[in-house]
Design a protein around this motif. Structure first.
Motif, PDB file in Angstrom:
ATOM      1  N   LEU A   1       0.810  -1.476   0.045  1.00 33.69           N
ATOM      2  CA  LEU A   1       0.126   0.138  -0.149  1.00 33.69           C
ATOM      3  C   LEU A   1       1.010   1.256   0.041  1.00 33.69           C
ATOM      4  O   LEU A   1       0.446   2.414  -0.385  1.00 33.69           O
ATOM      5  CB  LEU A   1      -0.926  -0.017   1.251  1.00 33.69           C
ATOM      6  CG  LEU A   1      -1.969  -1.073   1.327  1.00 33.69           C
ATOM      7  CD1 LEU A   1      -2.659  -0.927   2.662  1.00 33.69           C
ATOM      8  CD2 LEU A   1      -2.994  -1.166   0.231  1.00 33.69           C
ATOM      9  N   LEU A   2       2.213   1.294   0.382  1.00 36.06           N
ATOM     10  CA  LEU A   2       3.113   2.552   0.345  1.00 36.06           C
ATOM     11  C   LEU A   2       3.617   2.739  -0.822  1.00 36.06           C
ATOM     12  O   LEU A   2       3.984   3.747  -1.039  1.00 36.06           O
ATOM     13  CB  LEU A   2       4.240   1.986   1.483  1.00 36.06           C
ATOM     14  CG  LEU A   2       3.924   1.938   2.867  1.00 36.06           C
ATOM     15  CD1 LEU A   2       4.961   1.510   3.621  1.00 36.06           C
ATOM     16  CD2 LEU A   2       2.976   2.856   3.527  1.00 36.06           C
ATOM     17  N   VAL A   3       3.455   1.679  -1.911  1.00 32.92           N
ATOM     18  CA  VAL A   3       4.233   2.176  -3.267  1.00 32.92           C
ATOM     19  C   VAL A   3       2.970   2.793  -4.057  1.00 32.92           C
ATOM     20  O   VAL A   3       2.039   2.108  -4.356  1.00 32.92           O
ATOM     21  CB  VAL A   3       4.530   0.600  -3.895  1.00 32.92           C
ATOM     22  CG1 VAL A   3       5.152   1.047  -5.225  1.00 32.92           C
ATOM     23  CG2 VAL A   3       5.503   0.190  -2.976  1.00 32.92           C
ATOM     24  N   THR A   4       3.109   4.057  -4.107  1.00 39.24           N
ATOM     25  CA  THR A   4       2.221   4.637  -5.161  1.00 39.24           C
ATOM     26  C   THR A   4       2.705   5.526  -6.409  1.00 39.24           C
ATOM     27  O   THR A   4       3.942   5.462  -6.409  1.00 39.24           O
ATOM     28  CB  THR A   4       1.377   5.920  -4.249  1.00 39.24           C
ATOM     29  OG1 THR A   4       2.438   6.967  -3.909  1.00 39.24           O
ATOM     30  CG2 THR A   4       0.774   5.353  -2.944  1.00 39.24           C
ATOM     31  N   GLY A   5       2.032   5.716  -7.111  1.00 36.48           N
ATOM     32  CA  GLY A   5       2.706   6.473  -8.272  1.00 36.48           C
ATOM     33  C   GLY A   5       2.150   5.912  -9.539  1.00 36.48           C
ATOM     34  O   GLY A   5       1.083   5.123  -9.634  1.00 36.48           O
ATOM     35  N   VAL A   6       2.611   6.444 -10.539  1.00 34.35           N
ATOM     36  CA  VAL A   6       2.120   6.049 -12.038  1.00 34.35           C
ATOM     37  C   VAL A   6       3.143   5.045 -12.458  1.00 34.35           C
ATOM     38  O   VAL A   6       4.413   5.129 -12.357  1.00 34.35           O
ATOM     39  CB  VAL A   6       2.075   7.405 -12.949  1.00 34.35           C
ATOM     40  CG1 VAL A   6       1.846   7.083 -14.406  1.00 34.35           C
ATOM     41  CG2 VAL A   6       1.098   8.555 -12.285  1.00 34.35           C
ATOM     42  N   SER A   7       2.601   4.015 -13.029  1.00 37.00           N
ATOM     43  CA  SER A   7       3.411   2.887 -13.704  1.00 37.00           C
ATOM     44  C   SER A   7       4.336   3.287 -15.186  1.00 37.00           C
ATOM     45  O   SER A   7       3.207   3.770 -15.962  1.00 37.00           O
ATOM     46  CB  SER A   7       2.683   1.574 -13.854  1.00 37.00           C
ATOM     47  OG  SER A   7       3.429   0.532 -14.375  1.00 37.00           O
ATOM     48  N   VAL A   8       5.329   3.274 -15.048  1.00 45.32           N
ATOM     49  CA  VAL A   8       6.119   3.775 -16.222  1.00 45.32           C
ATOM     50  C   VAL A   8       7.477   2.536 -16.364  1.00 45.32           C
ATOM     51  O   VAL A   8       7.693   2.087 -15.354  1.00 45.32           O
ATOM     52  CB  VAL A   8       6.793   5.202 -16.016  1.00 45.32           C
ATOM     53  CG1 VAL A   8       5.845   6.344 -16.210  1.00 45.32           C
ATOM     54  CG2 VAL A   8       7.851   5.357 -15.030  1.00 45.32           C
ATOM     55  N   ASP A   9       7.814   2.504 -17.541  1.00 54.40           N
ATOM     56  CA  ASP A   9       9.013   1.420 -17.863  1.00 54.40           C
ATOM     57  C   ASP A   9      10.219   2.502 -17.763  1.00 54.40           C
ATOM     58  O   ASP A   9      10.571   3.213 -18.865  1.00 54.40           O
ATOM     59  CB  ASP A   9       8.719   0.818 -19.311  1.00 54.40           C
ATOM     60  CG  ASP A   9       9.808  -0.139 -19.476  1.00 54.40           C
ATOM     61  OD1 ASP A   9      10.346  -0.574 -18.531  1.00 54.40           O
ATOM     62  OD2 ASP A   9      10.076  -0.208 -20.897  1.00 54.40           O
ATOM     63  N   LEU A  10      10.871   2.514 -16.732  1.00 56.42           N
ATOM     64  CA  LEU A  10      12.134   3.364 -16.640  1.00 56.42           C
ATOM     65  C   LEU A  10      13.287   2.527 -17.495  1.00 56.42           C
ATOM     66  O   LEU A  10      13.436   1.394 -17.538  1.00 56.42           O
ATOM     67  CB  LEU A  10      12.655   3.445 -15.312  1.00 56.42           C
ATOM     68  CG  LEU A  10      11.567   4.107 -14.318  1.00 56.42           C
ATOM     69  CD1 LEU A  10      12.052   4.132 -12.745  1.00 56.42           C
ATOM     70  CD2 LEU A  10      11.373   5.564 -14.736  1.00 56.42           C
ATOM     71  N   PRO A  11      14.069   3.799 -18.213  1.00 52.63           N
ATOM     72  CA  PRO A  11      15.291   3.090 -18.781  1.00 52.63           C
ATOM     73  C   PRO A  11      16.578   2.761 -17.837  1.00 52.63           C
ATOM     74  O   PRO A  11      16.450   3.072 -16.693  1.00 52.63           O
ATOM     75  CB  PRO A  11      15.894   4.320 -19.488  1.00 52.63           C
ATOM     76  CG  PRO A  11      15.185   5.654 -18.724  1.00 52.63           C
ATOM     77  CD  PRO A  11      13.977   5.109 -18.334  1.00 52.63           C
ATOM     78  N   GLN A  12      17.422   1.970 -18.365  1.00 51.85           N
ATOM     79  CA  GLN A  12      18.191   1.323 -17.584  1.00 51.85           C
ATOM     80  C   GLN A  12      19.451   1.862 -17.665  1.00 51.85           C
ATOM     81  O   GLN A  12      19.858   2.222 -18.915  1.00 51.85           O
ATOM     82  CB  GLN A  12      18.659  -0.284 -17.678  1.00 51.85           C
ATOM     83  CG  GLN A  12      17.267  -0.842 -17.465  1.00 51.85           C
ATOM     84  CD  GLN A  12      17.353  -2.512 -17.827  1.00 51.85           C
ATOM     85  OE1 GLN A  12      18.498  -2.978 -18.447  1.00 51.85           O
ATOM     86  NE2 GLN A  12      16.497  -3.557 -17.142  1.00 51.85           N
ATOM     87  N   THR A  13      20.301   2.158 -16.692  1.00 55.01           N
ATOM     88  CA  THR A  13      21.474   3.037 -16.856  1.00 55.01           C
ATOM     89  C   THR A  13      22.633   2.189 -15.488  1.00 55.01           C
ATOM     90  O   THR A  13      21.773   1.556 -14.766  1.00 55.01           O
ATOM     91  CB  THR A  13      21.539   4.263 -16.567  1.00 55.01           C
ATOM     92  OG1 THR A  13      21.194   4.554 -15.134  1.00 55.01           O
ATOM     93  CG2 THR A  13      20.794   5.165 -17.461  1.00 55.01           C
ATOM     94  N   ALA A  14      23.868   2.493 -15.636  1.00 56.53           N
ATOM     95  CA  ALA A  14      24.912   1.966 -14.641  1.00 56.53           C
ATOM     96  C   ALA A  14      25.005   3.139 -13.408  1.00 56.53           C
ATOM     97  O   ALA A  14      25.864   2.801 -12.485  1.00 56.53           O
ATOM     98  CB  ALA A  14      25.959   1.452 -15.191  1.00 56.53           C
ATOM     99  N   ALA A  15      24.427   4.134 -13.546  1.00 57.61           N
ATOM    100  CA  ALA A  15      24.495   5.221 -12.456  1.00 57.61           C
ATOM    101  C   ALA A  15      24.038   4.726 -11.114  1.00 57.61           C
ATOM    102  O   ALA A  15      23.178   4.004 -11.178  1.00 57.61           O
ATOM    103  CB  ALA A  15      23.714   6.587 -13.031  1.00 57.61           C
ATOM    104  N   LYS A  16      24.887   5.465 -10.246  1.00 58.76           N
ATOM    105  CA  LYS A  16      24.683   5.312  -8.773  1.00 58.76           C
ATOM    106  C   LYS A  16      23.506   6.071  -8.208  1.00 58.76           C
ATOM    107  O   LYS A  16      23.051   7.283  -9.097  1.00 58.76           O
ATOM    108  CB  LYS A  16      25.651   5.406  -8.001  1.00 58.76           C
ATOM    109  CG  LYS A  16      26.913   4.716  -8.244  1.00 58.76           C
ATOM    110  CD  LYS A  16      26.769   3.114  -7.655  1.00 58.76           C
ATOM    111  CE  LYS A  16      28.287   2.599  -7.898  1.00 58.76           C
ATOM    112  NZ  LYS A  16      28.202   1.141  -8.146  1.00 58.76           N
TER     113      LYS A  16
END
Length: 149
Positions: A44-59
């Motif tokens: 229940l704590l996870v809220t927001g709009v569902s999107v397919d995020l791009p992948q990167t190697a950034a920290k």
């Protein structure tokens, strides 16, 4: 006679020795109840709009307070937090947030399938309002998905 003396001792009321072990049953019961509560509450704590995020190697960036989450989904619809907004309402809401929290961080979540121009336009709108701490959110690359080289 020696036997009789020992028998007299045994007939009286016996005193129990103090228990040296800790009774962990109540603690286990409480922990199991807390586990069930957290298992039910976590999704229940996870809220927001569902999107397919791009992948990167950034920290990941270090966080000091709750950032403002701006999202653009696959259809190009913009939202702030979980509130889906039209173009005019988006600009008005963003301006109100800037006035309320002038030093806030903004994280932009954009669907990986969007053209770069739409993401750049959203970034320009956010920085145009006056936000200076803006970051793009991505999904970290796992070892299996990392490119060779």
């Amino acid at each position: 006679m020696a036997m009789g003396a020992g028998a007299a001792k045994g007939r009286g009321r016996r005193r129990r020795a103090p228990m040296a072990e800790i009774n962990v049953t109540p603690m286990v019961d409480v922990m199991l109840v807390l586990l069930i509560i957290f298992m039910v509450a976590a999704p229940l704590l996870v809220t927001g709009v569902s999107v397919d995020l791009p992948q990167t190697a950034a920290k990941a960036l270090p966080s000091d307070n709750e950032p403002i989450s701006v999202t653009i989904d696959r259809a190009g619809q913009r939202s702030i937090g979980s509130e889906l907004l039209g173009e005019a309402a988006f600009d008005t809401r963003l301006q109100a947030l800037k006035e309320a929290r002038p030093d806030a961080r903004v994280v932009i979540r954009a669907d990986a399938s969007l053209p770069y121009g739409q993401v750049a336009a959203l970034l320009a709108d956010v920085t145009g309002v006056g936000f200076t701490k803006v970051a793009l959110v991505n999904r970290p690359v796992t070892i299996e998905e990392a490119p060779a080289g």
